[in-house]
Design a protein around this motif. Structure first.
Motif, PDB file in Angstrom:
ATOM      1  N   ASP A 328       0.830  -1.206   0.000  1.00  0.00           N
ATOM      2  CA  ASP A 328       0.000   0.000   0.000  1.00  0.00           C
ATOM      3  C   ASP A 328       0.864   1.256   0.000  1.00  0.00           C
ATOM      4  OD1 ASP A 328      -2.503  -1.079  -0.182  1.00  0.00           O
ATOM      5  OD2 ASP A 328      -2.846  -1.158   1.967  1.00  0.00           O
ATOM      6  N   LYS A 332       0.039   2.755  -3.456  1.00  0.00           N
ATOM      7  CA  LYS A 332      -1.105   3.649  -3.286  1.00  0.00           C
ATOM      8  C   LYS A 332      -0.753   5.001  -2.654  1.00  0.00           C
ATOM      9  CE  LYS A 332      -4.285  -0.235  -3.007  1.00  0.00           C
ATOM     10  NZ  LYS A 332      -5.322  -0.944  -2.211  1.00  0.00           N
ATOM     11  N   THR A 336       1.107   7.144  -6.235  1.00  0.00           N
ATOM     12  CA  THR A 336       0.051   8.132  -6.473  1.00  0.00           C
ATOM     13  C   THR A 336       0.591   9.556  -6.390  1.00  0.00           C
ATOM     14  OG1 THR A 336      -1.654   6.646  -5.599  1.00  0.00           O
ATOM     15  CG2 THR A 336      -2.173   9.001  -5.640  1.00  0.00           C
ATOM     16  N   GLU A 360      -6.944   9.927   0.869  1.00  0.00           N
ATOM     17  CA  GLU A 360      -7.815   9.226  -0.078  1.00  0.00           C
ATOM     18  C   GLU A 360      -7.854   7.728   0.209  1.00  0.00           C
ATOM     19  OE1 GLU A 360      -9.905  10.266  -2.491  1.00  0.00           O
ATOM     20  OE2 GLU A 360      -9.510  12.244  -1.628  1.00  0.00           O
ATOM     21  N   LEU A 361      -6.709   7.160   0.576  1.00  0.00           N
ATOM     22  CA  LEU A 361      -6.666   5.730   0.873  1.00  0.00           C
ATOM     23  C   LEU A 361      -7.499   5.401   2.092  1.00  0.00           C
ATOM     24  CD1 LEU A 361      -5.584   2.914   0.321  1.00  0.00           C
ATOM     25  CD2 LEU A 361      -3.525   3.497   1.624  1.00  0.00           C
ATOM     26  N   LYS A 362      -7.404   6.246   3.116  1.00  0.00           N
ATOM     27  CA  LYS A 362      -8.182   5.999   4.333  1.00  0.00           C
ATOM     28  C   LYS A 362      -9.675   6.190   4.081  1.00  0.00           C
ATOM     29  CE  LYS A 362      -4.670   6.837   7.851  1.00  0.00           C
ATOM     30  NZ  LYS A 362      -4.292   7.586   9.061  1.00  0.00           N
ATOM     31  N   LYS A 363     -10.037   7.102   3.173  1.00  0.00           N
ATOM     32  CA  LYS A 363     -11.447   7.284   2.835  1.00  0.00           C
ATOM     33  C   LYS A 363     -12.018   6.048   2.157  1.00  0.00           C
ATOM     34  CE  LYS A 363     -11.810  12.316   2.204  1.00  0.00           C
ATOM     35  NZ  LYS A 363     -12.001  13.373   1.178  1.00  0.00           N
ATOM     36  N   SER A 364     -11.167   5.363   1.387  1.00  0.00           N
ATOM     37  CA  SER A 364     -11.630   4.182   0.661  1.00  0.00           C
ATOM     38  C   SER A 364     -11.875   3.001   1.574  1.00  0.00           C
ATOM     39  CB  SER A 364     -10.613   3.783  -0.411  1.00  0.00           C
ATOM     40  OG  SER A 364      -9.402   3.319   0.199  1.00  0.00           O
ATOM     41  N   ASP A 365     -11.366   3.088   2.827  1.00  0.00           N
ATOM     42  CA  ASP A 365     -11.587   2.036   3.815  1.00  0.00           C
ATOM     43  C   ASP A 365     -12.904   2.313   4.527  1.00  0.00           C
ATOM     44  OD1 ASP A 365     -11.423   0.045   5.665  1.00  0.00           O
ATOM     45  OD2 ASP A 365      -9.934   1.058   6.929  1.00  0.00           O
ATOM     46  N   THR A 366     -13.805   1.313   4.517  1.00  0.00           N
ATOM     47  CA  THR A 366     -15.115   1.508   5.132  1.00  0.00           C
ATOM     48  C   THR A 366     -15.080   1.412   6.639  1.00  0.00           C
ATOM     49  OG1 THR A 366     -15.580  -0.854   4.870  1.00  0.00           O
ATOM     50  CG2 THR A 366     -16.310   0.618   3.104  1.00  0.00           C
ATOM     51  N   CYS A 370      -7.345   0.425   9.632  1.00  0.00           N
ATOM     52  CA  CYS A 370      -6.741  -0.024   8.387  1.00  0.00           C
ATOM     53  C   CYS A 370      -6.433  -1.520   8.395  1.00  0.00           C
ATOM     54  CB  CYS A 370      -5.432   0.749   8.084  1.00  0.00           C
ATOM     55  SG  CYS A 370      -5.727   2.468   7.607  1.00  0.00           S
ATOM     56  N   LEU A 373      -8.553  -3.864   6.406  1.00  0.00           N
ATOM     57  CA  LEU A 373      -8.403  -3.968   4.956  1.00  0.00           C
ATOM     58  C   LEU A 373      -7.931  -5.353   4.569  1.00  0.00           C
ATOM     59  CD1 LEU A 373      -6.548  -0.634   4.139  1.00  0.00           C
ATOM     60  CD2 LEU A 373      -8.801  -1.262   3.283  1.00  0.00           C
TER      61      LEU A 373
END
Length: 375
Positions: A328, A332, A336, A360-366, A370, A373
């Motif tokens: 990551d 990522k 990026t 942005e990566l943390k936002k993509s985690d529901t 972390c 993931l």
């Protein structure tokens, strides 16, 4: 009584005069070489032939009457439908396969093939962190260096497990490099065949090849794709035969000294208990801590094609990135940020680009953690 004979896919008839017409003689022997399937890439495309006399009868039944010449292909129409054999030689050439034609199989791989397989040049130093895993790998290293000394106590089957992107594949390559042995890396999904029995055959072919190259490592990535718990296998009936073949090889019923199987998964809890019990050693991999994240960032930033903003505080950023894997961080976060700088025609990679990528990566985690993931 007139006899009917196929040749070159056409019917030829003896006129009954007692004189043999063209095409009525047969080739005495033909040498075939397995060539594989034209569209399906397999590990090893050779069907296993246990009884050569029976196989000769099978060949004559399929292709009797077909004229054979060097270089032409014969395609299997029954057991391994679509599988091709190349004619290496025929004596005499240009005549048809007949009821007494002898059939020989040439090996599909040259004897020097093991030397042609490139060895990996990844080192243990390239794997940042994972000190406990590296320490346990010393046992495998010593076994590969001297398989004979271990006898029945060899670590033949080892499981690498832990979050995705933590260096399992890289450490397997580093281990092969350190022990100076070849490694056969393969995704478990590549072992799933299209036809019944094909997957099991590929497993046995894989181990046959590894035995020829021994000492050698077989690295099966994402082994959970085939070695699922039995309750999941009811949904995946096509993998049952593969699991059984894998268990047979791992049990060592056919001893393959110097071959070490390393299975890799990030979902160890879903593995078939019968498969998991065959692993004598389990080596866990963990997510990097802040110090290791700092090392990963520093080593990769040094290879950037653009300079990095001197105001970028790597240590502080590493604290914020805890819970991410090495993959990551590189794919990522760093990639990026670099790509954004290039797109924006910047002369250096601004610190804000790294912060934005992390956000942005943390936002993509529901979830808020972390670690989840990598469930």
């Amino acid at each position: 009584m007139r006899s009917v004979q196929k040749s070159n896919s056409k019917m030829k008839v003896d006129d009954g005069s007692g004189c043999e017409g063209p095409g009525t003689e047969f080739t005495r022997e033909v040498v075939l070489k397995p060539a594989g399937y034209p569209l399906i890439g397999l590990i090893d495309d050779d069907p296993f032939i246990e009884d050569m006399e029976l196989f000769e009868a099978y060949v004559r039944e399929q292709w009797e009457g077909f004229e054979v010449r060097k270089g032409m292909f014969l395609f299997d129409r029954d057991l391994f439908k679509g599988f091709a054999y190349r004619v290496i030689s025929a004596d005499p050439e240009g005549l048809a396969i007949g009821p007494d034609t002898r059939v020989f199989i040439a090996p599909s791989k040259e004897s020097a093939e093991p030397e042609e397989r490139p060895k990996t040049f990844v080192s243990f130093d390239d794997v940042i962190g994972q000190s406990a895993a590296k320490k346990k790998c010393r046992l495998i290293e010593r076994y590969l260096e001297d398989p004979e000394s271990f006898g029945k106590w060899a670590p033949r089957n080892v499981l690498f497990h832990g979050p995705s992107g933590t260096g399992k594949t890289m450490l397997a390559k580093a281990l092969a490099s350190k022990a100076d042995v070849p490694i056969i890396p393969i995704k478990a999904t590549q072992l799933i065949g299209e036809f019944v029995g094909e997957g099991a055959r590929q497993i046995h072919d894989l181990y046959d090849r590894a035995e020829e190259m021994a000492p050698c490592i077989i690295f099966i990535d994402e082994i959970d794709a085939i070695a699922l718990d039995r309750k999941y296998q009811e949904l995946r009936g096509d993998v049952v035969e593969i699991v059984n073949a894998l268990i047979t090889e791992m049990d060592g019923l056919s001893e393959r000294r110097g071959v070490c199987t390393i299975g890799s998964t990030n979902r160890a809890q879903t593995l078939d208990s019968a498969v998991r019990s065959r692993f004598e050693e389990e080596i866990g991999f963990v997510l990097p801590d802040a110090g290791e994240i700092e090392q990963i960032l520093s080593s990769n930033l040094a290879t950037f094609p653009l300079p990095v903003d001197p105001n970028f505080n790597i240590r502080k950023f590493a604290e914020s990135a805890k819970g991410l894997s090495g993959r990551d961080l590189t794919d990522k976060i760093l990639k990026t940020a670099l790509h954004r700088a290039i797109i924006d025609d910047e002369k250096m990679v601004a610190a804000s680009y790294f912060d934005d990528a992390l956000t942005e990566l943390k936002k993509s985690d529901t979830s808020s953690d972390c670690q989840n993931l990598y469930a």
